[in-house]
Enzyme design. Structure first.
Site, PDB file in Angstrom:
ATOM      1  N   CYS A 106      -4.483   2.840  -5.183  1.00 31.35           N
ATOM      2  CA  CYS A 106      -3.677   3.696  -4.295  1.00 31.35           C
ATOM      3  C   CYS A 106      -2.365   4.133  -4.932  1.00 31.35           C
ATOM      4  O   CYS A 106      -1.984   5.293  -4.854  1.00 31.35           O
ATOM      5  CB  CYS A 106      -3.424   3.012  -2.952  1.00 31.35           C
ATOM      6  SG  CYS A 106      -2.317   1.572  -3.020  1.00 31.35           S
ATOM      7  N   HIS A 125       0.866  -1.181   0.000  1.00 34.26           N
ATOM      8  CA  HIS A 125       0.000   0.000   0.000  1.00 34.26           C
ATOM      9  C   HIS A 125       0.902   1.230   0.000  1.00 34.26           C
ATOM     10  O   HIS A 125       1.900   1.271   0.709  1.00 34.26           O
ATOM     11  CB  HIS A 125      -0.909   0.009   1.232  1.00 34.26           C
ATOM     12  CG  HIS A 125      -1.779   1.226   1.302  1.00 34.26           C
ATOM     13  ND1 HIS A 125      -2.786   1.473   0.381  1.00 34.26           N
ATOM     14  CD2 HIS A 125      -1.782   2.295   2.135  1.00 34.26           C
ATOM     15  CE1 HIS A 125      -3.364   2.631   0.667  1.00 34.26           C
ATOM     16  NE2 HIS A 125      -2.773   3.148   1.716  1.00 34.26           N
TER      17      HIS A 125
END
Length: 302
Positions: free
Chosen positions: A175, A61
């Site tokens: 993301c 992430h």
């Protein structure tokens, strides 16, 4: 990836397992002469990092951190799903509704503080550039625009083959893509990035040329194609949108199974349905380098 005029209201049916952006705040206005450090933040999605099935996958992430020299305050900015990953990837098949029902939006989240321990201990927290307060304020305006017009999360990248120069039929929108857009905007505003290696995770499907099927109305509406509608519903039937990240990846492997068996995948992208004639190696999760951008303006800072 198509831009939209506005963000639609979320349907009350769409419930998040975790609150989106619980401590989020508005992006502050910085003093023009402030000097702001920009950090690259990346960490594994720990929830399934050590699952036997997934331990070898580098699923990361990404976020970006800022530190103001004048106030000493830190901030984190990231982009993720409003209703978790499963909802962005699989629809709900609701009783009494012909069309699959999608709970899919992604958005930026900005909040004060950087969780140093999380990023440092598990991944990456590294200074990538230094910008002025003016550039930060310009970036904040761009984030607002980006957020209001780029609203749907897209899990999959779809390309013709694993070859680096291969045709990309559909690009993901998640993301890491937001972080890459943010870096590019900073470069365009004049930021000069340090020479460091930066890698990102992509989930790639491999397909021959996609075939356009239509939108929700043309397939599932009163004049729709009943056979195609049933086929699409059947394709999505085994997958559950409400689930943990670990369950999502179990479903992902279930998808691979079906896709390899039948060489077919039904993709919903920018509110339209496409048929993907799948081909070997069908699906890959890759972690590859994407260099930091080079800007187009006179530089400021380091």
């Amino acid at each position: 990836h198509r831009r939209f005029d506005y963000r639609p209201k979320t349907d009350p049916y769409c419930q998040a397992r975790y609150t989106f952006c619980p401590t989020g705040s508005d992006i502050p206005l910085m003093k023009e002469d402030d000097v702001i450090e920009v950090y690259r933040l990346q960490a594994p999605v720990w929830e399934f990092k050590y699952g036997a099935l997934l331990g070898h996958l580098k699923i990361m992430h990404d976020a970006v951190g800022f530190k103001s020299s004048l106030t000493g305050k830190n901030y984190t900015m990231e982009w993720y799903e409003l209703f978790q990953l499963g909802n962005c990837t699989f629809p709900h098949l609701r009783p009494g509704m012909d069309a699959p029902f999608w709970c899919n939006q992604g958005a930026a989240c900005f909040y004060e503080g950087i969780d140093d321990a999380h990023w440092k201990a598990n991944g990456t927290l590294v200074l990538v550039t230094t910008i002025s307060g003016t550039m930060f304020n310009d970036l904040a305006q761009w984030v607002k625009y980006d957020n209001e017009t780029g609203i749907y999360y897209e899990t999959w990248t779809v390309q013709a083959s694993p070859d680096k120069k291969s045709t990309v039929w559909f690009d993901s929108y998640e993301c890491s893509k937001f972080i890459l857009r943010t870096y590019q905007k900073l470069a365009d505003l004049g930021a000069v990035f340090k020479k460091i290696q930066t890698n990102y995770t992509s989930i790639i499907l491999f397909s021959g040329e996609p075939i356009y099927l239509g939108n929700e109305t043309s397939i599932f509406g009163p004049q729709g194609n009943k056979t195609l509608a049933a086929t699409i519903r059947d394709f999505y039937n085994p997958f559950k949108p409400h689930q943990s990240v670990r369950e999502f990846f179990v479903d992902l492997f279930r998808i691979i199974d079906r896709v390899i068996l039948n060489h077919q995948f039904y993709l919903f992208y920018n509110l339209e349905y496409w048929f993907l004639p799948m081909k070997s190696p069908y699906l890959k999760i890759i972690y590859e380098e994407v260099p930091l951008p080079v800007g187009s303006k006179a530089s400021f800072g380091v």
